[in-house]
Design an enzyme around this catalytic site. Structure first.
Site, mmCIF file in Angstrom:
data_model
loop_
_atom_site.group_PDB
_atom_site.id
_atom_site.type_symbol
_atom_site.label_atom_id
_atom_site.label_comp_id
_atom_site.label_asym_id
_atom_site.label_seq_id
_atom_site.Cartn_x
_atom_site.Cartn_y
_atom_site.Cartn_z
ATOM 1 N N ASP A 23 0.716 -1.274 -0.117
ATOM 2 C CA ASP A 23 0.125 -0.032 -0.181
ATOM 3 C C ASP A 23 1.008 1.994 0.083
ATOM 4 O O ASP A 23 1.978 1.225 0.188
ATOM 5 C CB ASP A 23 -0.551 0.109 1.213
ATOM 6 N N GLY A 24 0.443 2.423 -0.665
ATOM 7 C CA GLY A 24 1.166 3.918 -0.788
ATOM 8 C C GLY A 24 1.635 4.314 -2.286
ATOM 9 O O GLY A 24 2.136 5.155 -1.641
ATOM 10 N N ARG A 27 0.123 7.687 -2.745
ATOM 11 C CA ARG A 27 0.425 8.717 -1.725
ATOM 12 C C ARG A 27 2.244 8.613 -2.111
ATOM 13 O O ARG A 27 2.587 10.190 -1.896
ATOM 14 C CB ARG A 27 0.094 8.520 -0.536
ATOM 15 N N TRP A 28 2.905 7.954 -2.397
ATOM 16 C CA TRP A 28 4.580 7.996 -3.013
ATOM 17 C C TRP A 28 4.792 9.282 -3.620
ATOM 18 O O TRP A 28 5.229 10.604 -3.762
ATOM 19 C CB TRP A 28 4.819 6.601 -2.961
ATOM 20 N N SER A 68 -6.941 -5.931 -6.007
ATOM 21 C CA SER A 68 -8.302 -7.221 -5.966
ATOM 22 C C SER A 68 -9.152 -6.107 -6.345
ATOM 23 O O SER A 68 -9.230 -5.620 -7.690
ATOM 24 C CB SER A 68 -8.416 -5.632 -4.403
ATOM 25 N N ASN A 71 -10.183 -3.128 -6.941
ATOM 26 C CA ASN A 71 -9.425 -2.102 -8.013
ATOM 27 C C ASN A 71 -10.448 -1.884 -8.799
ATOM 28 O O ASN A 71 -10.133 -0.415 -9.321
ATOM 29 C CB ASN A 71 -7.755 -2.863 -7.646
ATOM 30 N N ARG A 187 1.703 -5.249 6.188
ATOM 31 C CA ARG A 187 0.808 -3.862 5.354
ATOM 32 C C ARG A 187 2.078 -2.537 5.488
ATOM 33 O O ARG A 187 1.862 -2.399 6.737
ATOM 34 C CB ARG A 187 -0.567 -4.166 5.878
ATOM 35 N N ARG A 193 -5.607 -2.025 8.565
ATOM 36 C CA ARG A 193 -6.832 -3.082 8.143
ATOM 37 C C ARG A 193 -6.376 -3.928 7.241
ATOM 38 O O ARG A 193 -5.011 -4.244 6.592
ATOM 39 C CB ARG A 193 -7.747 -1.859 7.406
ATOM 40 N N LEU A 194 -7.128 -5.012 7.095
ATOM 41 C CA LEU A 194 -6.913 -6.230 6.186
ATOM 42 C C LEU A 194 -8.088 -5.959 5.149
ATOM 43 O O LEU A 194 -6.597 -6.530 3.848
ATOM 44 C CB LEU A 194 -7.426 -7.472 6.573
ATOM 45 N N SER A 195 -8.270 -5.110 4.514
ATOM 46 C CA SER A 195 -8.650 -4.295 2.256
ATOM 47 C C SER A 195 -9.806 -5.726 2.534
ATOM 48 O O SER A 195 -8.712 -6.435 1.124
ATOM 49 C CB SER A 195 -7.475 -4.333 2.340
HETATM 50 C C1 FPP Z 1 -1.878 -0.349 -3.641
HETATM 51 O O1 FPP Z 1 -1.356 1.525 -3.325
HETATM 52 C C2 FPP Z 1 -1.394 -0.959 -4.935
HETATM 53 C C3 FPP Z 1 -1.704 -0.918 -5.694
HETATM 54 C C4 FPP Z 1 -3.544 -1.086 -5.746
HETATM 55 C C5 FPP Z 1 -0.863 -1.406 -7.242
HETATM 56 C C6 FPP Z 1 0.016 -2.270 -6.447
HETATM 57 C C7 FPP Z 1 0.798 -3.219 -7.854
HETATM 58 C C8 FPP Z 1 1.666 -2.689 -8.102
HETATM 59 C C9 FPP Z 1 3.004 -2.810 -6.922
HETATM 60 C C10 FPP Z 1 3.170 -2.606 -9.016
HETATM 61 C C11 FPP Z 1 2.530 -3.748 -10.121
HETATM 62 C C12 FPP Z 1 2.785 -5.134 -8.939
HETATM 63 C C13 FPP Z 1 3.523 -6.320 -9.646
HETATM 64 C C14 FPP Z 1 3.062 -7.411 -8.962
HETATM 65 C C15 FPP Z 1 4.004 -6.411 -10.776
HETATM 66 P P1 FPP Z 1 -2.318 2.479 -3.865
HETATM 67 O O2 FPP Z 1 -2.122 2.654 -4.880
HETATM 68 O O3 FPP Z 1 -3.589 2.337 -2.730
HETATM 69 O O4 FPP Z 1 -1.620 3.652 -2.589
HETATM 70 P P2 FPP Z 1 -1.914 5.358 -1.975
HETATM 71 O O5 FPP Z 1 -3.422 4.143 -1.052
HETATM 72 O O6 FPP Z 1 -1.978 5.689 -1.468
HETATM 73 O O7 FPP Z 1 -3.554 5.932 -3.124
#
Ligand code: FPP
Length: 249
Positions: A23-24, A27-28, A68, A71, A187, A193-195
């Site tokens: 996660d993040g 935000r990053w 997810s 998503n 996490r 949270r478990l989401s």
């Molecule tokens: C959650 O961060 C992350 C995701 C929904 C996607 C994860 C995907 C990757 C790490 C890249 C590709 C993966 C693979 C396996 C090649 P967020 O976008 O919800 O962050 P935020 O809560 O800060 O908005």
């Protein structure tokens, strides 16, 4: 040569199966003034780093929550970018996975993936199917509640009778039937949270939450999580005394 932090790890007490809520990314990117996609791209580098480090450390299974079931509701441009990144990862990494003896596995409603992504995924799974050192599982279009519903549907259609249904049988109907129970959930980004991730499987899993955002999470952060895990006492509902006696015998 082992780094200073790595030397603090006790080799015999590593988790067999680590699961990660990455996660993040958004935000990053936001903090750096980039668009969200750049955060996911950077997150992919962390995926590579954590997979490599886990393999080097001798972890047997790693499961990453990559996309997810919920998503899909994100803006179309972000969904498309994530699907492209996933495809890119699979195409570029397949040879390395084979070389490092890492078997690729996927869980979730995989039939909901775009057909081009699904095809690359199936090919990668096929190419790595004989790899024996580690299993890397990607959770894609995955939801814990959806998984439980899918399991129940299959149990009913297979005609399993209520008296034959118990925990072990139920587990065999989950997408994770071929994986060990998760020992450690990591996490990132500080959310507690478990989401909707692995709701059944996480019953006795140790949970580690770090404020580090996923794109910043690398080998040294993984080792910190492992050291933290090694200092936990897992009781599985028993008392400390009982656990100590079990360890002696
Ligand atoms: C959650 O961060 C992350 C995701 C929904 C996607 C994860 C995907 C990757 C790490 C890249 C590709 C993966 C693979 C396996 C090649 P967020 O976008 O919800 O962050 P935020 O809560 O800060 O908005």
């Amino acid at each position: 040569m082992k780094g200073k932090v790595e030397s603090l790890l006790t080799q015999g007490k590593l988790p067999r199966h680590i699961v990660v809520i990455m996660d993040g990314n958004g935000r990053w990117a936001n903090r750096k003034g980039f668009d969200r996609i750049s955060g996911h791209k950077e997150g992919m580098k962390s995926v590579k780093s954590v997979v490599k480090a886990s393999r080097e450390l001798g972890i047997k299974a790693v499961t990453l929550f990559a996309f997810s079931a919920q998503n899909w509701k994100r803006p179309k441009s972000e969904v498309n970018a994530l699907m492209e990144l996933l495809k890119e990862y699979l195409i570029k990494e397949v040879n390395r996975l084979v070389e490092k003896e890492i078997k690729l596995n996927a869980i979730g409603r995989l039939w909901e993936l775009p057909s081009d992504v699904y095809e690359v995924l199936v090919k990668t799974i096929e190419k790595t199917k004989l790899c024996k050192e580690m299993t890397l599982t990607l959770a894609l279009s995955y939801g814990g509640r959806e998984e439980i519903i899918d399991a129940i549907k299959k149990i009913i259609s297979d005609g399993i009778s209520p008296e034959d249904l118990h925990e072990e049988i139920f587990s065999q109907f989950l997408y994770t039937s071929n994986l060990p129970e998760p020992d450690l959930l990591i996490r990132t980004s500080g959310e507690i949270r478990l989401s909707n991730f692995l709701l059944w499987q996480l019953a006795y899993t140790e949970i580690y939450v770090t404020k580090t955002l996923w794109p910043d999470f690398k080998k040294k952060h993984l080792i910190r999580a492992l050291i933290n895990y090694q200092n936990r006492e897992r009781r599985f509902g028993l008392t400390s005394d009982q656990i100590r006696k079990r360890e002696v015998n």
